[in-house]
Design a protein around this motif. Structure first.
Motif, PDB file in Angstrom:
ATOM      1  N   HIS A  36      38.931  34.897  32.829  1.00 62.53           N
ATOM      2  CA  HIS A  36      39.567  35.660  31.763  1.00 62.53           C
ATOM      3  C   HIS A  36      40.774  36.378  32.341  1.00 62.53           C
ATOM      4  N   ARG A  37      41.764  36.588  31.509  1.00 59.36           N
ATOM      5  CA  ARG A  37      43.043  37.128  31.983  1.00 59.36           C
ATOM      6  C   ARG A  37      43.180  38.607  31.613  1.00 59.36           C
ATOM      7  N   VAL A  38      43.686  39.374  32.574  1.00 59.13           N
ATOM      8  CA  VAL A  38      43.969  40.790  32.373  1.00 59.13           C
ATOM      9  C   VAL A  38      45.387  41.041  32.876  1.00 59.13           C
ATOM     10  N   THR A  39      45.920  42.204  32.603  1.00 62.78           N
ATOM     11  CA  THR A  39      47.222  42.584  33.153  1.00 62.78           C
ATOM     12  C   THR A  39      47.070  43.879  33.936  1.00 62.78           C
ATOM     13  N   VAL A  40      47.819  43.974  35.010  1.00 56.13           N
ATOM     14  CA  VAL A  40      47.777  45.144  35.889  1.00 56.13           C
ATOM     15  C   VAL A  40      49.213  45.575  36.176  1.00 56.13           C
ATOM     16  N   PRO A  41      49.510  46.865  36.097  1.00 53.51           N
ATOM     17  CA  PRO A  41      50.873  47.308  36.432  1.00 53.51           C
ATOM     18  C   PRO A  41      51.161  47.085  37.914  1.00 53.51           C
ATOM     19  N   LEU A  42      52.331  46.557  38.215  1.00 49.30           N
ATOM     20  CA  LEU A  42      52.695  46.318  39.611  1.00 49.30           C
ATOM     21  C   LEU A  42      52.702  47.615  40.404  1.00 49.30           C
ATOM     22  N   ALA A  43      53.093  48.705  39.743  1.00 50.39           N
ATOM     23  CA  ALA A  43      53.132  49.992  40.429  1.00 50.39           C
ATOM     24  C   ALA A  43      51.740  50.474  40.819  1.00 50.39           C
ATOM     25  N   GLY A  44      50.703  49.917  40.192  1.00 52.33           N
ATOM     26  CA  GLY A  44      49.341  50.332  40.497  1.00 52.33           C
ATOM     27  C   GLY A  44      48.702  49.553  41.625  1.00 52.33           C
ATOM     28  N   ILE A  45      49.415  48.550  42.164  1.00 54.22           N
ATOM     29  CA  ILE A  45      48.873  47.721  43.240  1.00 54.22           C
ATOM     30  C   ILE A  45      49.378  48.244  44.588  1.00 54.22           C
ATOM     31  N   GLU A  46      48.455  48.611  45.436  1.00 51.39           N
ATOM     32  CA  GLU A  46      48.816  49.123  46.757  1.00 51.39           C
ATOM     33  C   GLU A  46      49.076  48.002  47.756  1.00 51.39           C
ATOM     34  N   PHE A  47      48.267  46.946  47.666  1.00 49.36           N
ATOM     35  CA  PHE A  47      48.386  45.852  48.627  1.00 49.36           C
ATOM     36  C   PHE A  47      47.832  44.583  47.998  1.00 49.36           C
ATOM     37  N   ALA A  48      48.489  43.462  48.261  1.00 50.55           N
ATOM     38  CA  ALA A  48      48.001  42.170  47.776  1.00 50.55           C
ATOM     39  C   ALA A  48      48.456  41.085  48.732  1.00 50.55           C
ATOM     40  N   VAL A  49      47.576  40.139  48.994  1.00 49.20           N
ATOM     41  CA  VAL A  49      47.909  39.044  49.903  1.00 49.20           C
ATOM     42  C   VAL A  49      47.216  37.776  49.425  1.00 49.20           C
ATOM     43  N   VAL A  50      47.904  36.646  49.546  1.00 44.36           N
ATOM     44  CA  VAL A  50      47.362  35.347  49.125  1.00 44.36           C
ATOM     45  C   VAL A  50      46.206  34.954  50.037  1.00 44.36           C
ATOM     46  N   GLN A  51      45.201  34.332  49.452  1.00 41.64           N
ATOM     47  CA  GLN A  51      44.027  33.882  50.183  1.00 41.64           C
ATOM     48  C   GLN A  51      44.067  32.375  50.416  1.00 41.64           C
ATOM     49  N   VAL A  52      43.538  31.946  51.544  1.00 43.56           N
ATOM     50  CA  VAL A  52      43.413  30.513  51.836  1.00 43.56           C
ATOM     51  C   VAL A  52      42.287  29.952  50.974  1.00 43.56           C
ATOM     52  N   GLU A  53      42.529  28.814  50.332  1.00 44.49           N
ATOM     53  CA  GLU A  53      41.513  28.181  49.494  1.00 44.49           C
ATOM     54  C   GLU A  53      41.187  26.790  50.024  1.00 44.49           C
ATOM     55  N   PHE A  54      39.902  26.466  50.042  1.00 45.10           N
ATOM     56  CA  PHE A  54      39.468  25.173  50.560  1.00 45.10           C
ATOM     57  C   PHE A  54      39.021  24.226  49.450  1.00 45.10           C
ATOM     58  N   SER A  55      39.012  24.713  48.213  1.00 45.97           N
ATOM     59  CA  SER A  55      38.702  23.849  47.073  1.00 45.97           C
ATOM     60  C   SER A  55      39.607  24.242  45.915  1.00 45.97           C
ATOM     61  N   PRO A  56      39.923  23.296  45.030  1.00 43.46           N
ATOM     62  CA  PRO A  56      40.836  23.593  43.923  1.00 43.46           C
ATOM     63  C   PRO A  56      40.187  24.515  42.902  1.00 43.46           C
ATOM     64  N   PRO A  57      41.000  25.279  42.167  1.00 47.14           N
ATOM     65  CA  PRO A  57      40.452  26.159  41.133  1.00 47.14           C
ATOM     66  C   PRO A  57      39.999  25.359  39.922  1.00 47.14           C
ATOM     67  N   GLY A  58      39.243  26.032  39.033  1.00 49.24           N
ATOM     68  CA  GLY A  58      38.833  25.379  37.802  1.00 49.24           C
ATOM     69  C   GLY A  58      40.025  25.165  36.881  1.00 49.24           C
ATOM     70  N   THR A  59      39.902  24.161  36.008  1.00 50.48           N
ATOM     71  CA  THR A  59      41.004  23.834  35.104  1.00 50.48           C
ATOM     72  C   THR A  59      41.349  25.007  34.199  1.00 50.48           C
TER      73      THR A  59
END
Length: 222
Positions: free
Chosen positions: A145-168
């Motif tokens: 499910h999709r939500v929205t978050v203000p960019l100003a409210g994010i302190e830190f974010a980093v991409v994660q390594v994935e070993f399997s594809p996401p669901g459609t």
């Protein structure tokens, strides 16, 4: 003679980087042993960067630094590379290029969490981003499910390594993968993973692009 500052090198190379269609993500200068310094120039673009374009930019940056002469008699090793997967998402362009990717998000204190258990740190898939907010897909493959978050409210974010594809459904809610970027779960090799190691002082590199000039001030391009 002291080495130039990272700000000074950024000023020297910014125009070259921009003309090649890249964004300058950062410059770092560090000691690489007693023989020379190491200059790392990190660039990125909307499309996956072709190796030949990065190699050509490396040659131009090396020539510009030599012409400026800020390193004096200090030899240096130049590395022009793209960001690794662990580069924090700090700019709007980072979020847009990460669309479709899974990230680990840490919210600032006091920001209401959209996560089911109200955790300030959680994983989500990146959706569309605007100047003020970013859509995130929670719930993984089972309950996306999709939500929205203000960019100003994010302190830190980093991409994660994935070993399997996401669901459609999960990927559809995210709006798909950003153009020119690899699909999540696909094998990804960072650009600089295949870079040649620094050649010992008594061995000449075989690759012409990595050759060291007789001039002690010329960059050694990785």
């Amino acid at each position: 003679m002291p080495m130039p500052t990272e700000e000074r090198v950024s000023q020297l190379v910014a125009g070259l980087v921009e003309r090649r269609g890249f964004d300058l993500e950062g410059v770092s200068i560090s000691a690489a042993g007693t023989a020379h310094a190491k200059v790392k120039v990190t660039v990125d673009s909307d499309e996956a960067a072709p190796l030949n374009a990065v190699a050509e930019l490396s040659s131009e940056v090396s020539a510009a630094l030599d012409e400026a002469g800020d390193f004096g008699e200090t030899p240096y090793l130049l590395e022009v590379t793209t960001p690794g997967i662990d580069r924090p998402l700090t700019e709007l362009r980072h979020w847009r290029r990460a669309r479709g990717r899974k990230v680990k998000v840490t919210l600032r204190p006091g920001v209401e969490s959209p996560e089911e258990k109200g955790k300030a740190r959680f994983e989500a898939r990146v959706g569309a981003a605007t100047e003020t907010e970013v859509a995130l897909v929670l719930g993984g493959k089972r309950k996306p499910h999709r939500v929205t978050v203000p960019l100003a409210g994010i302190e830190f974010a980093v991409v994660q390594v994935e070993f399997s594809p996401p669901g459609t459904a999960e990927l559809e809610l995210a709006g798909g993968v950003a153009p020119g970027r690899p699909r999540p779960g696909a094998q990804e090799v960072p650009l600089d993973d295949g870079a040649a190691d620094e050649a010992p002082d008594d061995e000449a590199p075989e690759d012409e692009d990595e050759a060291v000039s007789d001039s002690p001030t010329e960059g050694i391009v990785e």
